[in-house]
Enzyme design. Structure first.
Site, PDB file in Angstrom:
ATOM      1  N   TYR A 108      26.998 -32.161 -24.085  1.00 40.07           N
ATOM      2  CA  TYR A 108      28.090 -33.127 -23.963  1.00 40.07           C
ATOM      3  C   TYR A 108      29.188 -32.714 -24.920  1.00 40.07           C
ATOM      4  CZ  TYR A 108      30.501 -37.664 -23.891  1.00 40.07           C
ATOM      5  OH  TYR A 108      31.440 -38.662 -23.768  1.00 40.07           O
ATOM      6  N   ASP A 148      28.721 -32.397 -19.269  1.00 41.80           N
ATOM      7  CA  ASP A 148      30.114 -32.815 -19.257  1.00 41.80           C
ATOM      8  C   ASP A 148      30.849 -31.979 -20.293  1.00 41.80           C
ATOM      9  OD1 ASP A 148      32.529 -34.058 -19.396  1.00 41.80           O
ATOM     10  OD2 ASP A 148      31.758 -36.051 -19.875  1.00 41.80           O
ATOM     11  N   HIS A 246      30.951 -40.980 -13.630  1.00 38.89           N
ATOM     12  CA  HIS A 246      30.665 -39.608 -13.217  1.00 38.89           C
ATOM     13  C   HIS A 246      29.689 -39.636 -12.042  1.00 38.89           C
ATOM     14  CE1 HIS A 246      32.114 -37.391 -16.943  1.00 38.89           C
ATOM     15  NE2 HIS A 246      32.110 -38.644 -17.347  1.00 38.89           N
TER      16      HIS A 246
END
Length: 256
Positions: A108, A148, A246
């Site tokens: 992340y 991400d 998402h």
């Protein structure tokens, strides 16, 4: 081999929206989750440790913030929590499972959209990651770094690219860094290896009707070493249900 990457924007919220029921239907070998926003001790329900998986969580020190998870069908030889960078690791942003000839990572990368201090932190993380990714790409083993990355690489990767060129996530410096990652560094955007089409997004603003109108960004990736990218055969962004802001990114790879 099926790998799923998903930013949950709160794993407990995603659970309430049916994510784990959907996951049971997927027969994934690996599930990489970002932004869990929970402490391990808060995840008392069995659903957070799906049957048939070895489940690992790397939480942020700050409650209700960041955090990554990784579910594996096979038990790893080794699990690595963080990269040894205190400011990065305190936020629970890297979780790696090593197998005989494969390493799977849930990543992340920070967002810099809230304030300049966070953008500067994002740049520091990018700078630190660059040589590490170079090292990984030079190994004989396969790597896949799912997550991400908070950067849309090219104009095709977001709907309103013209109006976002001065916004975090599509800044020239960020895009140039991904040019390096997918160029001289030697890593591969596995999704684009099998799907070159436009309007393929993984995140939508919760303002207005962005998701309904598919005004989105593709900021979730499966970044692999070249050998694994060559085995990618199909990719899907699952949008039939809304578990988060998402969508899950699913890529199927041929077995070695």
């Amino acid at each position: 081999m099926r790998i799923i990457s998903f930013n949950a924007n709160g794993i407990r919220a995603a659970h309430r929206k049916g994510f784990f029921e959907w996951l049971k239907t997927q027969k994934a070998d690996f599930v990489c989750i970002q932004e869990t926003k929970a402490q391990h001790s808060q995840l008392i329900e069995r659903d957070y440790f799906p049957v048939g998986y070895h489940c690992y969580y790397h939480d942020a020190e700050k409650k209700g913030y960041s955090g990554v998870a990784l579910y594996c069908r096979q038990q790893p030889v080794r699990v690595v929590y963080g990269l040894g960078w205190d400011e990065f690791d305190r936020e629970g942003r890297w979780l790696q499972a090593d197998f005989e000839d494969l390493s799977v990572v849930s990543l992340y990368l920070p967002s810099g959209s809230s304030k300049d201090e966070r953008q500067q932190f994002k740049y520091r993380c990018m700078e630190r990651l660059h040589p590490h990714l170079e090292e990984l790409s030079g190994h004989d083993r396969d790597y896949v770094i799912c997550g991400d990355w908070n950067i849309a690489h090219k104009e095709i990767d977001l709907k309103n690219w013209k109006s976002n060129q001065k916004n975090s996530g599509f800044l020239p410096e960020e895009r140039a860094w991904l040019d390096e990652v997918f160029g001289p560094v030697g890593m591969v955007d596995a999704f684009r290896r099998v799907d070159p089409s436009p309007d393929r997004y993984t995140w939508w603003s919760q303002r207005g009707r962005a998701r309904e109108n598919n005004v989105g960004w593709r900021i979730d990736y499966q970044v692999t070493t070249p050998g694994l990218a060559d085995r990618a055969r199909s990719a899907e962004i699952y949008t039939d249900e809304n578990f988060s802001d998402h969508a899950p990114l699913i890529i199927d790879y041929d077995d070695a």
